[in-house]
Design a protein around this motif. Structure first.
Motif, short mmCIF file in Angstrom:
data_model
loop_
_atom_site.label_atom_id
_atom_site.label_comp_id
_atom_site.label_asym_id
_atom_site.label_seq_id
_atom_site.Cartn_x
_atom_site.Cartn_y
_atom_site.Cartn_z
N THR A 9 0.81 -1.22 0.00
CA THR A 9 0.00 0.00 0.00
C THR A 9 0.85 1.27 0.00
O THR A 9 0.30 2.38 -0.03
CB THR A 9 -0.92 0.03 1.23
N THR A 11 2.72 4.28 -1.32
CA THR A 11 2.78 5.03 -2.57
C THR A 11 4.12 5.75 -2.69
O THR A 11 4.83 5.95 -1.70
CB THR A 11 1.65 6.06 -2.66
N ALA A 12 4.41 6.19 -3.90
CA ALA A 12 5.65 6.94 -4.12
C ALA A 12 5.66 8.22 -3.30
O ALA A 12 6.68 8.60 -2.72
CB ALA A 12 5.81 7.25 -5.60
N CYS A 14 4.15 8.77 -0.45
CA CYS A 14 4.38 8.43 0.96
C CYS A 14 5.83 8.06 1.21
O CYS A 14 6.40 8.36 2.27
CB CYS A 14 3.46 7.29 1.38
N ASP A 39 3.47 9.05 -11.63
CA ASP A 39 2.30 9.22 -10.78
C ASP A 39 2.68 9.10 -9.31
O ASP A 39 3.11 8.02 -8.87
CB ASP A 39 1.25 8.17 -11.14
N GLY A 41 0.89 8.70 -6.88
CA GLY A 41 0.05 7.70 -6.23
C GLY A 41 0.39 6.27 -6.59
O GLY A 41 -0.26 5.34 -6.10
N SER A 42 1.40 6.07 -7.41
CA SER A 42 1.81 4.72 -7.79
C SER A 42 2.26 3.93 -6.58
O SER A 42 2.98 4.43 -5.71
CB SER A 42 2.97 4.77 -8.80
N LEU A 43 1.83 2.68 -6.51
CA LEU A 43 2.26 1.82 -5.42
C LEU A 43 3.69 1.37 -5.68
O LEU A 43 4.06 1.00 -6.79
CB LEU A 43 1.33 0.61 -5.33
N VAL A 44 4.52 1.42 -4.65
CA VAL A 44 5.94 1.13 -4.79
C VAL A 44 6.17 -0.37 -4.82
O VAL A 44 5.86 -1.08 -3.87
CB VAL A 44 6.75 1.76 -3.64
#
Length: 288
Positions: A9, A11-12, A14, A39, A41-44
């Motif tokens: 969960t 994100t970049a 975060c 993005d 919001g992309s999940l890492v």
């Protein structure tokens, strides 16, 4: 270090926020740091840290399973981005191809430059000192200074080139000059910074990444001449190359980031020295 299961969960955005909180450096009013492509919001899925995000490095990041690339230097060829509007207006094919690769592979690019330099001690300088087998003097003010001697300027330059992986390192000064204290002014920090470190009474030589030849290197050449003629303190300058000079500092960043986000796979991808040495010898490649 405690390793936690991968966080699906995170994100970049975060990731960058957590790193900034851990670094705890006051942001500059204007900074080049932050997410500059992709993005937020992309999940890492994985992080690749590098000194310079060349196209070849981006390809290796994808092959390593990383979708977030942390780069110290700009991927678009200009430190502040001032040249980017011209490149875009020209439809520059190199920038266009690079941006297409980033978009096609869903990469997020994070620039980590200012805050890592503003850390105390400077993260790049500390990483380089570690790679060189030196320790930064905590009592030195205004610059990163290390005790290294006794050695000679020629041996110092050879050690710097070998330890930092520089293919094109050069130096200015008397090869036999004794060196015991070295100042680090890595990357490209400009003539004013370079000459201020060169003038310090507590350093015999300065290691820089790159410098304009008509500025720092010319100044160092004259300073060395004054030293050899007894009209000044002997000084030496080692020019390691920009990427090699900061490479160990970004490897250190990758180690640091692993402790900040142990649940995320972090890989360090060394960037190649941007230039190769020319072949010198009989004929020297002279056309026949």
């Amino acid at each position: 270090m405690t390793t936690r299961p991968h966080d699906p969960t995170l994100t970049a955005a975060c990731l960058v926020s957590r790193a900034a909180a851990a670094l705890a450096v006051t942001p500059r009013p204007t900074t080049v740091d932050g997410l500059i492509a992709g993005d937020p919001g992309s999940l890492v899925r994985g992080v690749a840290v590098t000194t310079l995000a060349t196209l070849e490095v981006l390809e290796r990041a994808v092959a390593a399973g990383a979708n977030v690339v942390v780069t110290h230097e700009p991927p678009d060829y200009d430190h502040t981005g001032a040249a980017v509007p011209d490149l875009e207006a020209e439809g520059d094919p190199v920038l266009t191809a690079k941006r297409a690769f980033v978009a096609d592979h869903g990469l997020v690019v994070w620039r980590a430059h200012d805050a890592w330099h503003d850390r105390r001690p400077d993260g790049v300088d500390e990483g380089a000192a570690r790679a060189l087998g030196w320790t930064l003097d905590p009592a030195a003010e205004g610059a990163s200074v290390c005790d290294v001697g006794p050695t000679t300027l020629d041996d110092l330059a050879a050690h710097v080139a070998t330890a930092l992986g520089s293919r094109t390192a050069r130096y200015v000064g008397d090869p036999d000059q004794p060196v015991r204290r070295v100042g680090l002014d890595l990357g490209f920090r400009g003539f004013a910074r370079n000459r201020a470190v060169l003038r310090r009474d507590d350093v015999d030589a300065v290691v820089v990444g790159e410098a304009h030849e008509w500025e720092t290197q010319s100044y160092a050449l004259d300073a060395a001449h004054l030293g050899t003629t007894g009209r000044g303190a002997p000084k030496g300058l080692v020019v390691a190359g920009h990427v090699p000079a900061e490479q160990a500092g970004m490897a250190f960043f990758a180690d640091w980031l692993r402790d900040v986000v142990p649940e995320v796979p972090v890989t360090f991808l060394p960037a190649p020295d941007v230039a190769r040495p020319a072949r010198v010898g009989p004929g020297g490649g002279q056309p026949t």
